[in-house]
Enzyme design. Structure first.
Site: not given
Ligand code: BV8
Ligand code: ZN
Length: 242
Positions: A97, A115, A143, A182, A184
């Site tokens: 991701q 992503h 662009c 890594g 959530s």
């Molecule tokens: C889609 C790129 C449909 C950009 C990212 C309500 C309202 C609005 C939307 C939604 C909603 N409910 C559901 C949705 C859908 C939405 C969604 O899931 N929202 C969430 C917030 C509820 N999803 C989408 O919109 C997706 N698209 O559904 O499209 C569609 C279909 C057809 C046509 C049209 C539409 C798109 C989702 C992609 C979003 N882009 N990133 C950017 O980065 O700027 S998401 C972003 O969060 C990153 O990619 C990131 O990786 C990702 C997930 O977070 P995690 O990677 O898990 O990171 P997090 O901090 O959460 O957790 C870190 C973990 O690591 C923790 O557990 C921690 O304990 C652990 N950790 C910490 N240190 C360590 C460790 N583990 C190991 N070792 C360590 N040292």
């Molecule tokens: Zn262009």
């Protein structure tokens, strides 16, 4: 720690990894929801959405340029390197991701960027796209066709790249071991990949210092960091392979 999965690890030809921001945390890239989380300072729904970009491209670009600066100078950590090394013993597919390119920098050869990538920049209008590793003089950058450029990342509300998502689902539904490190597992649809794997009787292993919403469904949930555990997993695989 891995003895309970020894037989499965020995017989499997392929290991699928699903990774999130936590695996890059030890490379100095803040996670999204952790205490140092990026999203403590910013409201993600304010910045990582297509509406925000068209409403205020300069603000969104300033956020991405800030993150790009940090990511472009970041180095892979022992967790990334161990995953790349495991390719010497198993077929490995990394479904990440993350948008930081650190798996590729560490040498992983099969990486699905669910992503997108903050390094890849594309045009909002024509089909221009390219990896750009220099800072932009002014934002939003333009662009050659005159329209504004954007990071080739998937924003909330945008679909994941079709080809990448289809491949991720196929790999997940036919794998026998999936290691989730890594993440959530809050963001969908990436968080459904372990469910596809489970439906196919795959063994699920989680590496995360904190509990996640899917910890209870894991065959093995290791409460530790990826840079600590993945090198140990590599050593273990080496020992059972020889
Ligand atoms: C889609 C790129 C449909 C950009 C990212 C309500 C309202 C609005 C939307 C939604 C909603 N409910 C559901 C949705 C859908 C939405 C969604 O899931 N929202 C969430 C917030 C509820 N999803 C989408 O919109 C997706 N698209 O559904 O499209 C569609 C279909 C057809 C046509 C049209 C539409 C798109 C989702 C992609 C979003 N882009 N990133 C950017 O980065 O700027 S998401 C972003 O969060 C990153 O990619 C990131 O990786 C990702 C997930 O977070 P995690 O990677 O898990 O990171 P997090 O901090 O959460 O957790 C870190 C973990 O690591 C923790 O557990 C921690 O304990 C652990 N950790 C910490 N240190 C360590 C460790 N583990 C190991 N070792 C360590 N040292
Ligand atoms: Zn262009």
């Amino acid at each position: 720690m891995f003895d309970i999965i020894k037989d499965k690890l020995k017989e499997t030809k392929k290991i699928i990894f699903v990774t999130g921001a936590g695996i890059s945390q030890e490379s100095g890239i803040p996670t999204f929801r952790g205490k140092d989380g990026l999203w403590r300072k910013y409201d993600p729904m304010q910045l990582a959405t297509i509406e925000a970009f068209y409403e205020n491209p300069k603000l969104v670009w300033e956020w991405y340029e800030d993150r790009r600066g940090n990511i472009l100078s970041a180095k892979p950590n022992p967790g990334h390197f161990a995953m790349a090394e495991i390719e010497k013993f198993k077929d490995v597919v990394v479904m990440t991701q993350n948008i930081d390119g650190l798996h590729q920098k560490a040498g992983s050869s099969k990486v699905l960027e669910l992503h997108g990538s903050i390094i890849r920049i594309k045009c909002t209008s024509c089909d221009f796209e390219d990896d750009i590793i220099t800072k932009f003089e002014e934002v939003p950058p333009k662009c050659l066709c005159g329209k504004i450029l954007r990071p080739d990342v998937v924003w909330f509300g945008e679909p994941l790249p079709q080809k990448v998502w289809r491949e991720a689902m196929i790999e997940s539904s036919k794998c026998d071991i999936m290691i989730i490190a890594g993440t959530s597992l809050v963001v969908s649809p990436a968080n459904t990949l372990p469910i596809y794997a489970k439906q196919n009787d795959a063994m699920l292993i989680e590496i995360n210092p904190e509990e996640t919403i899917m910890s209870s469904q894991m065959d093995l949930s290791i409460r530790d960091t990826s840079s600590n555990i993945l090198p140990k997993l590599l050593t273990y695989i080496q020992s059972i392979q020889n």
